[in-house]
Design an enzyme around this catalytic site. Structure first.
Site, PDB file in Angstrom:
ATOM      1  N   LYS A  82      12.679 -11.463  -6.732  1.00 52.37           N
ATOM      2  CA  LYS A  82      12.590 -10.001  -6.839  1.00 52.37           C
ATOM      3  C   LYS A  82      13.853  -9.423  -7.473  1.00 52.37           C
ATOM      4  O   LYS A  82      13.778  -8.585  -8.371  1.00 52.37           O
ATOM      5  CB  LYS A  82      12.469  -9.405  -5.427  1.00 52.37           C
ATOM      6  CG  LYS A  82      11.082  -9.041  -5.036  1.00 52.37           C
ATOM      7  CD  LYS A  82      11.175  -8.161  -3.816  1.00 52.37           C
ATOM      8  CE  LYS A  82       9.875  -8.126  -3.068  1.00 52.37           C
ATOM      9  NZ  LYS A  82      10.006  -7.458  -1.786  1.00 52.37           N
ATOM     10  N   THR A 121       9.605   1.590   9.514  1.00 53.03           N
ATOM     11  CA  THR A 121       8.986   2.197  10.693  1.00 53.03           C
ATOM     12  C   THR A 121       9.262   1.293  11.882  1.00 53.03           C
ATOM     13  O   THR A 121       8.806   0.146  11.918  1.00 53.03           O
ATOM     14  CB  THR A 121       7.470   2.342  10.469  1.00 53.03           C
ATOM     15  OG1 THR A 121       7.302   3.086   9.269  1.00 53.03           O
ATOM     16  CG2 THR A 121       6.803   3.051  11.617  1.00 53.03           C
ATOM     17  N   GLU A 153       1.800   5.095  -0.761  1.00 50.03           N
ATOM     18  CA  GLU A 153       1.732   4.215  -1.936  1.00 50.03           C
ATOM     19  C   GLU A 153       0.916   4.932  -2.998  1.00 50.03           C
ATOM     20  O   GLU A 153      -0.042   5.637  -2.691  1.00 50.03           O
ATOM     21  CB  GLU A 153       1.087   2.874  -1.564  1.00 50.03           C
ATOM     22  CG  GLU A 153       2.009   2.055  -0.705  1.00 50.03           C
ATOM     23  CD  GLU A 153       1.515   0.639  -0.476  1.00 50.03           C
ATOM     24  OE1 GLU A 153       0.863   0.070  -1.363  1.00 50.03           O
ATOM     25  OE2 GLU A 153       1.803   0.117   0.608  1.00 50.03           O
ATOM     26  N   PHE A 156      -7.055  14.428   4.170  1.00 48.57           N
ATOM     27  CA  PHE A 156      -7.407  13.299   5.049  1.00 48.57           C
ATOM     28  C   PHE A 156      -8.712  13.528   5.797  1.00 48.57           C
ATOM     29  O   PHE A 156      -8.880  13.115   6.930  1.00 48.57           O
ATOM     30  CB  PHE A 156      -6.240  12.952   5.995  1.00 48.57           C
ATOM     31  CG  PHE A 156      -5.225  12.105   5.291  1.00 48.57           C
ATOM     32  CD1 PHE A 156      -4.450  12.640   4.285  1.00 48.57           C
ATOM     33  CD2 PHE A 156      -5.090  10.755   5.572  1.00 48.57           C
ATOM     34  CE1 PHE A 156      -3.541  11.860   3.578  1.00 48.57           C
ATOM     35  CE2 PHE A 156      -4.190   9.961   4.877  1.00 48.57           C
ATOM     36  CZ  PHE A 156      -3.423  10.528   3.874  1.00 48.57           C
ATOM     37  N   GLY A 211      -6.945   1.397   5.399  1.00 48.31           N
ATOM     38  CA  GLY A 211      -6.303   0.082   5.306  1.00 48.31           C
ATOM     39  C   GLY A 211      -4.840   0.284   4.970  1.00 48.31           C
ATOM     40  O   GLY A 211      -4.274   1.337   5.240  1.00 48.31           O
ATOM     41  N   CYS A 226       0.376   0.365   6.554  1.00 45.41           N
ATOM     42  CA  CYS A 226       0.961   1.307   7.525  1.00 45.41           C
ATOM     43  C   CYS A 226       0.037   1.692   8.675  1.00 45.41           C
ATOM     44  O   CYS A 226       0.331   1.411   9.829  1.00 45.41           O
ATOM     45  CB  CYS A 226       1.417   2.557   6.794  1.00 45.41           C
ATOM     46  SG  CYS A 226       2.534   2.174   5.452  1.00 45.41           S
TER      47      CYS A 226
HETATM   48  C1  UGA Z   1       0.623   6.284   4.792  1.00 41.95           C
HETATM   49  C2  UGA Z   1       1.046   7.749   5.017  1.00 41.95           C
HETATM   50  O1  UGA Z   1       0.152   8.629   4.331  1.00 41.95           O
HETATM   51  C3  UGA Z   1       2.473   7.982   4.529  1.00 41.95           C
HETATM   52  O2  UGA Z   1       2.885   9.307   4.846  1.00 41.95           O
HETATM   53  C4  UGA Z   1       3.411   6.978   5.249  1.00 41.95           C
HETATM   54  O3  UGA Z   1       4.751   7.110   4.827  1.00 41.95           O
HETATM   55  C5  UGA Z   1       2.939   5.567   4.938  1.00 41.95           C
HETATM   56  O4  UGA Z   1       1.578   5.419   5.400  1.00 41.95           O
HETATM   57  C6  UGA Z   1       3.862   4.595   5.625  1.00 41.95           C
HETATM   58  O5  UGA Z   1       3.926   4.607   6.868  1.00 41.95           O
HETATM   59  O6  UGA Z   1       4.625   3.898   4.953  1.00 41.95           O
HETATM   60  P1  UGA Z   1      -0.296   4.905   2.674  1.00 41.95           P
HETATM   61  O7  UGA Z   1      -0.650   3.858   3.679  1.00 41.95           O
HETATM   62  O8  UGA Z   1       0.428   4.516   1.448  1.00 41.95           O
HETATM   63  O9  UGA Z   1       0.585   6.065   3.380  1.00 41.95           O
HETATM   64  O10 UGA Z   1      -1.648   5.566   2.159  1.00 41.95           O
HETATM   65  P2  UGA Z   1      -2.570   6.821   2.552  1.00 41.95           P
HETATM   66  O11 UGA Z   1      -2.744   7.655   1.364  1.00 41.95           O
HETATM   67  O12 UGA Z   1      -2.106   7.486   3.785  1.00 41.95           O
HETATM   68  O13 UGA Z   1      -3.965   6.073   2.834  1.00 41.95           O
HETATM   69  C7  UGA Z   1      -4.121   5.157   3.905  1.00 41.95           C
HETATM   70  C8  UGA Z   1      -5.568   4.711   4.002  1.00 41.95           C
HETATM   71  O14 UGA Z   1      -6.390   5.788   4.450  1.00 41.95           O
HETATM   72  C9  UGA Z   1      -6.182   4.238   2.691  1.00 41.95           C
HETATM   73  O15 UGA Z   1      -6.956   3.086   2.933  1.00 41.95           O
HETATM   74  C10 UGA Z   1      -7.060   5.394   2.254  1.00 41.95           C
HETATM   75  O16 UGA Z   1      -8.144   5.016   1.451  1.00 41.95           O
HETATM   76  C11 UGA Z   1      -7.531   5.928   3.595  1.00 41.95           C
HETATM   77  N1  UGA Z   1      -7.929   7.350   3.557  1.00 41.95           N
HETATM   78  C12 UGA Z   1      -7.013   8.326   3.315  1.00 41.95           C
HETATM   79  C13 UGA Z   1      -9.258   7.686   3.807  1.00 41.95           C
HETATM   80  O17 UGA Z   1     -10.126   6.811   4.045  1.00 41.95           O
HETATM   81  N2  UGA Z   1      -9.613   9.009   3.810  1.00 41.95           N
HETATM   82  C14 UGA Z   1      -8.717  10.018   3.572  1.00 41.95           C
HETATM   83  O18 UGA Z   1      -9.111  11.194   3.593  1.00 41.95           O
HETATM   84  C15 UGA Z   1      -7.383   9.648   3.305  1.00 41.95           C
END
Ligand code: UGA
Length: 438
Positions: A36, A122, A156, A253, A261, A264
């Site tokens: 990396k 975290t 992400e 959300f 998935g 996080c």
């Molecule tokens: C999440 C949080 O949103 C961030 O604020 C946090 O910093 C991060 O975890 C972390 O702890 O590092 P992330 O996992 O990158 O971020 O992605 P999200 O956009 O939150 O989506 C998570 C999952 O939820 C995905 O599988 C997405 O498809 C799903 N999702 C999201 C839904 O099924 N419906 C929604 O309305 C939103």
């Protein structure tokens, strides 16, 4: 501006390091992973994250950002050390803190003057205190230091934007001296009037888990409402839209799908349940969100089984979307993993396409045929399953797909295709929570 070390160059460490250097600080990102660091030194980014390359390049060129494997050296040379090492889920669901412990020992051994040790990873409540103890136990001479919790809220796919223009910054520490230095590090955000939550360490640590678990609860809630809509003939999109117009709920959300998935939500909800258990507090709502998420994967499998009239064996399925969400190459805890596993077990041939996730999925399922485009993936398929809401799938030419498939059957688990188009081309299809538009 301050001299900063970021230990761990995963997506949190790399985005945070690059972002902190963009704020004017002098940042060295360190990692034990030789490959990396070599890539980064050559100007390449080991992960796919929109805008990250530009951010890294800009700050490397300005001389504010560099990379090294020499962790002892960066500890000695920096005033603030950010821990961005991974904290994966251990077998019992707890956060595995072995990397945090290891780095804390190294920091203790190399402490040569006042420093701030700041967690970005975290970590469960109490980790700040644990870090302090480890460093104290490994110090040769007694040197003053402070521990700070500064959790990240990066998504992400949108991590660069989230770092540079955050909704809020949370800084937890019991030391006024450390708080002043942290404020200096984030000075451009103070000037922008970004809301700052300045608090103690346990509160900062709890904010991160409480936020992630709340979002997971919100997703599981709308998924359950979608499943209900499926059965009673209501449209979950209209339900979610109307709910979201209530400022107390907010529209974000509330998008139903195959269940959340990523690296996080699954990990952090389990870790929070453990924290609750240790504290003797039932976190029933979080527990239910986790169960519903598992159930949501089963709903997808159920829908596939129904679309195949209970006979999947010998069929060919096109999987569109391998990553857990769009704009990333990350497949950790992606819905695609469980779905592909089940399909392969049932004797189904899987041909898959994803704009970024193929390399990572290949390691898990070498037996899947990976294709270079949507067209190649759907060619000859008996069923097309959309699992990730990539823009390129939204813009799919249904007419063209209808000419390529073997059978016009489609499952849209992200509700991104226009049912009118699917009907026009005589597709038999299903989605999540929209029975009236089938
Ligand atoms: C999440 C949080 O949103 C961030 O604020 C946090 O910093 C991060 O975890 C972390 O702890 O590092 P992330 O996992 O990158 O971020 O992605 P999200 O956009 O939150 O989506 C998570 C999952 O939820 C995905 O599988 C997405 O498809 C799903 N999702 C999201 C839904 O099924 N419906 C929604 O309305 C939103």
């Amino acid at each position: 501006m301050r001299k900063i070390a970021v230990i761990g160059t995963g997506y949190v460490g790399l985005v945070s390091g690059a972002g902190l250097s963009d704020f004017g600080n002098e940042v060295i990102c360190a990692d034990i992973n030789e490959k990396k660091i070599e890539l980064l030194k050559q100007g390449e980014i080991p992960i796919f994250e929109p805008g990250l390359k530009e951010l890294v390049d800009r700050n490397v060129t300005a001389g504010r950002l560099s990379f090294t494997r020499d962790i002892d050296r960066v500890i000695k040379d920096s005033e603030v050390i950010f821990l961005a090492v991974w904290t994966p889920m251990s077998e019992n669901g707890e956060a595995d803190l072995s990397a945090v412990k290891e780095v804390s020992k190294t920091i203790g051994k190399n402490l040569n003057g006042y420093k701030i040790i700041c967690t970005k990873s975290t970590v469960p409540v109490g980790t700040g205190a644990m870090i302090r103890e480890i460093i104290e136990n490994h110090q040769n001479d007694h040197v003053e230091f402070d521990v700070v919790s500064n959790p990240e809220f990066l998504r992400e796919g949108a991590a660069v934007r989230d770092f540079l223009w955050p909704d809020r910054v949370v800084i937890g520490t019991e030391s006024q001296k450390a708080m002043n230095i942290m404020r200096e590090i984030y000075r451009p955000l103070f000037i922008n009037e970004t809301p700052m939550i300045l608090t103690d360490i346990p509160t900062a640590e709890t904010i991160k888990y409480a936020s992630n678990a709340f979002l997971a609860v919100k997703i599981s809630y709308i998924n359950e409402i979608a499943n209900l809509c499926d059965e009673i003939g209501a449209d979950v999109h209209i339900v979610a839209k109307a709910m979201g117009l209530d400022g107390r709920i907010s529209p974000k959300f509330l998008h139903p799908g195959p269940g959340y998935g990523g690296s996080c939500f699954p990990k952090d909800t389990h870790a929070l349940l453990h924290i609750g258990e240790s504290a003797g507090i039932d976190l029933n709502v979080v527990n239910a969100a986790v169960k519903t998420n598992i159930n949501q994967r089963h709903r997808v499998i159920q829908k596939i089984t129904q679309l195949f009239d209970e006979k999947p064996k010998g069929k060919t399925v096109a999987i569109l979307g391998l990553t857990f969400k769009p704009d990333t190459d990350d497949v950790r805890e992606s819905p695609a993993i469980e779905i592909i596993q089940w399909l392969l077990k049932k004797g189904v041939s899987v041909q898959a396409y994803d704009p970024q996730g193929i390399d990572n999925m290949k390691e898990k399922f070498p037996e899947v045929s990976y294709m270079e485009s949507t067209e190649d993936a759907v060619r000859g398929a008996d069923l097309v399953v959309i699992l990730t809401d990539w823009h390129e799938f939204r813009a799919m030419d249904i007419g063209r797909v209808s000419q390529l498939v073997n059978q016009k059957i489609l499952l849209d688990t992200r509700n991104i295709l226009n049912p009118v188009d699917l009907k026009r081309y005589n597709f038999r299809f299903d989605n999540v929570g929209r029975p009236n538009v089938k």
